[in-house]
Scaffold this motif. Sequence first.
Motif, mmCIF file in Angstrom:
data_model
loop_
_atom_site.group_PDB
_atom_site.id
_atom_site.type_symbol
_atom_site.label_atom_id
_atom_site.label_comp_id
_atom_site.label_asym_id
_atom_site.label_seq_id
_atom_site.Cartn_x
_atom_site.Cartn_y
_atom_site.Cartn_z
ATOM 1 N N PRO A 84 -1.590 -6.623 -3.141
ATOM 2 C CA PRO A 84 -2.657 -5.641 -2.905
ATOM 3 C C PRO A 84 -4.057 -6.248 -3.001
ATOM 4 O O PRO A 84 -4.895 -6.019 -2.124
ATOM 5 N N ALA A 87 -4.805 -8.252 0.019
ATOM 6 C CA ALA A 87 -5.045 -7.414 1.200
ATOM 7 C C ALA A 87 -6.466 -6.851 1.173
ATOM 8 O O ALA A 87 -7.177 -6.873 2.178
ATOM 9 N N VAL A 91 -9.513 -7.628 3.893
ATOM 10 C CA VAL A 91 -10.183 -6.557 4.639
ATOM 11 C C VAL A 91 -11.684 -6.595 4.391
ATOM 12 O O VAL A 91 -12.495 -6.451 5.310
ATOM 13 N N THR A 102 3.011 -7.692 9.905
ATOM 14 C CA THR A 102 3.128 -7.797 8.454
ATOM 15 C C THR A 102 4.294 -6.946 7.964
ATOM 16 O O THR A 102 4.670 -5.981 8.612
ATOM 17 N N ALA A 103 4.847 -7.340 6.811
ATOM 18 C CA ALA A 103 5.903 -6.544 6.181
ATOM 19 C C ALA A 103 5.779 -6.710 4.678
ATOM 20 O O ALA A 103 5.167 -7.668 4.198
ATOM 21 N N LEU A 104 6.367 -5.747 3.964
ATOM 22 C CA LEU A 104 6.186 -5.738 2.514
ATOM 23 C C LEU A 104 6.886 -6.919 1.850
ATOM 24 O O LEU A 104 6.331 -7.557 0.967
ATOM 25 N N ARG A 108 12.315 -6.844 4.579
ATOM 26 C CA ARG A 108 11.734 -5.974 5.605
ATOM 27 C C ARG A 108 11.289 -6.795 6.824
ATOM 28 O O ARG A 108 11.474 -6.380 7.966
ATOM 29 N N ASP B 168 10.501 6.298 2.088
ATOM 30 C CA ASP B 168 9.514 5.264 2.360
ATOM 31 C C ASP B 168 8.278 5.841 3.048
ATOM 32 O O ASP B 168 7.682 5.212 3.910
ATOM 33 N N MET B 187 -7.953 2.546 -2.090
ATOM 34 C CA MET B 187 -7.212 1.423 -1.520
ATOM 35 C C MET B 187 -6.282 0.817 -2.559
ATOM 36 O O MET B 187 -5.102 0.601 -2.308
ATOM 37 N N LEU B 191 -2.248 0.736 -2.211
ATOM 38 C CA LEU B 191 -1.518 -0.526 -2.064
ATOM 39 C C LEU B 191 -0.552 -0.734 -3.220
ATOM 40 O O LEU B 191 0.565 -1.217 -3.048
ATOM 41 N N GLN B 192 -1.009 -0.351 -4.431
ATOM 42 C CA GLN B 192 -0.150 -0.486 -5.599
ATOM 43 C C GLN B 192 1.107 0.348 -5.426
ATOM 44 O O GLN B 192 2.218 -0.092 -5.699
ATOM 45 N N ILE B 194 2.393 1.298 -2.618
ATOM 46 C CA ILE B 194 3.233 0.719 -1.562
ATOM 47 C C ILE B 194 4.153 -0.335 -2.157
ATOM 48 O O ILE B 194 5.340 -0.397 -1.867
ATOM 49 N N VAL B 195 3.579 -1.162 -3.052
ATOM 50 C CA VAL B 195 4.395 -2.198 -3.689
ATOM 51 C C VAL B 195 5.467 -1.551 -4.554
ATOM 52 O O VAL B 195 6.645 -1.941 -4.512
ATOM 53 N N GLY B 198 7.895 0.533 -2.148
ATOM 54 C CA GLY B 198 8.396 -0.135 -0.965
ATOM 55 C C GLY B 198 8.240 0.716 0.289
ATOM 56 O O GLY B 198 9.004 0.578 1.236
ATOM 57 N N ALA B 199 7.265 1.611 0.277
ATOM 58 C CA ALA B 199 7.074 2.499 1.417
ATOM 59 C C ALA B 199 6.605 1.724 2.643
ATOM 60 O O ALA B 199 5.924 0.719 2.518
ATOM 61 N N SER B 200 7.020 2.186 3.829
ATOM 62 C CA SER B 200 6.597 1.495 5.038
ATOM 63 C C SER B 200 5.646 2.346 5.876
ATOM 64 O O SER B 200 5.106 1.875 6.858
ATOM 65 N N ALA B 225 -6.361 -0.878 7.519
ATOM 66 C CA ALA B 225 -6.142 -2.314 7.747
ATOM 67 C C ALA B 225 -5.466 -2.956 6.542
ATOM 68 O O ALA B 225 -4.554 -3.774 6.688
ATOM 69 N N ALA B 226 -5.911 -2.578 5.335
ATOM 70 C CA ALA B 226 -5.325 -3.163 4.126
ATOM 71 C C ALA B 226 -3.859 -2.768 4.006
ATOM 72 O O ALA B 226 -3.008 -3.593 3.658
ATOM 73 N N ARG B 228 -1.901 -2.069 6.441
ATOM 74 C CA ARG B 228 -1.166 -2.800 7.483
ATOM 75 C C ARG B 228 -0.849 -4.219 7.022
ATOM 76 O O ARG B 228 0.231 -4.746 7.265
ATOM 77 N N LEU B 229 -1.825 -4.832 6.326
ATOM 78 C CA LEU B 229 -1.593 -6.193 5.831
ATOM 79 C C LEU B 229 -0.438 -6.219 4.832
ATOM 80 O O LEU B 229 0.217 -7.238 4.662
ATOM 81 N N MET B 230 -0.225 -5.082 4.166
ATOM 82 C CA MET B 230 0.894 -5.004 3.221
ATOM 83 C C MET B 230 2.171 -4.588 3.932
ATOM 84 O O MET B 230 3.188 -4.350 3.292
ATOM 85 N N GLY B 231 2.119 -4.458 5.237
ATOM 86 C CA GLY B 231 3.312 -4.135 5.996
ATOM 87 C C GLY B 231 3.603 -2.662 6.102
ATOM 88 O O GLY B 231 4.727 -2.280 6.406
#
Lengths: 118, 285
Positions: A84, A87, A91, A102-104, A108, B168, B187, B191-192, B194-195, B198-200, B225-226, B228-231
């Motif tokens: 995080p 990322a 940005v 990108t993927a987690l 994935r 997810d 943000m 992002l936290q 998402i980690v 494991g959500a997509s 964008a952020a 997306r960078l995390m997938g």
Amino acid sequence: MERIPILRMGRLLLVTIQVDMHDQLALALQDDLTNRIVRDRANGVLIDISALDVVDSFIGRMISNIAAMARVLDARTVVVGMRPAVAITLVELGLELPGVRTALNVERGMALLQSENE
Amino acid sequence: MAQTDSQGLAKILIEQEQQLVAEWMANLMSTSSSAAGDVRLADQCTHLLRSLRQAVLTGQTRNIQGGEWAEVRQLLTEICYTRARQGATPRETAIFVFALKQALFSRLRESVADPALLAAQTLLVSNVLDELGLFTIEVYQKGREEVIARQQQEMLELSTPVVQLWDDILALPLIGTLDSARTQVVMESLLQKIVETGASIAIVDITGVPTVDTLVAQHLLKTVAAARLMGADCIISGIRPQIAQTIVHLGVDLEDVVTKATLADAFAVALRKSGAAITRAATAR
């Protein structure tokens, strides 16, 4: 000389970056990777950066370059495992890595590549 | 001269303490409603008067920021903080000090016969108490600012929940204006999450965002964008008609982002992307 290992899994190549990148290492990686894509007839590249705490503009550009090179060789690139904080920094720097998938995590990322190549 | 003035003042403060406190309190009762309800008022008055006496005895009456006045300042600070938290106005807080002025003036008039001395002492009392009154205002202001800062912090934490809608799928209902500080918090928590999960797919719902200008739009795009960078793919939902118009008029480019009018639409898209579907059970009516 220090090199970043490239692992092959079927037609995918897995690159795990675990050390600090510098110019020489990045150039070597680009060289190795493009050679391996051609030699192994790979159609997908996974770049795992989960071990990186810091990604600066240099590494960001390098990743974009690798993705662009791979695309020319008809392989798709997926960057996986970005943290995080990394990322957010990217940005804020305005480096949104356009053109890079990108993927987690690796799992994935692999699923993403396989679904595309089916 | 200043020395003898303060000596004389200290003498009055010592000898007529009882009367002073009584008169001071009477003044307070008649002018300030919030002070009247405070059971510790007599205590506070006596304490303050005694520490005031100590400070006056040192002869340092020009500057109340010195070490001699530390105790007075501390007492006043405590009193003002309590008052400010109880919602007293700055006027009421300052009157606490100014009410003493009346009491002291009348005491002075009774005990000092020489007109020149009376004038000098009156001036001295007036100066000191004005300074103390200003000090209470400062403290009051500081107390209020702390309250505001705390509330801002609380609002920041309250207003950025990340909700898990499905295995997810995450939702981020935004309420209120997005400034850069909030964007940062939003943000980070997104992002936290998402980690963690494991959500997509993440749905950013802006139904509660009153206006979208270029800055807010930029912050939204940054968040997308952020993620997306995390997938994770982002969907922006809850775009009201006026906001759609503003976005286009401002020339904000949302081409690369999936946008939906309502959260329900966005959820349906998210479900389809993740391969799930909701169907009505045959038995349900």
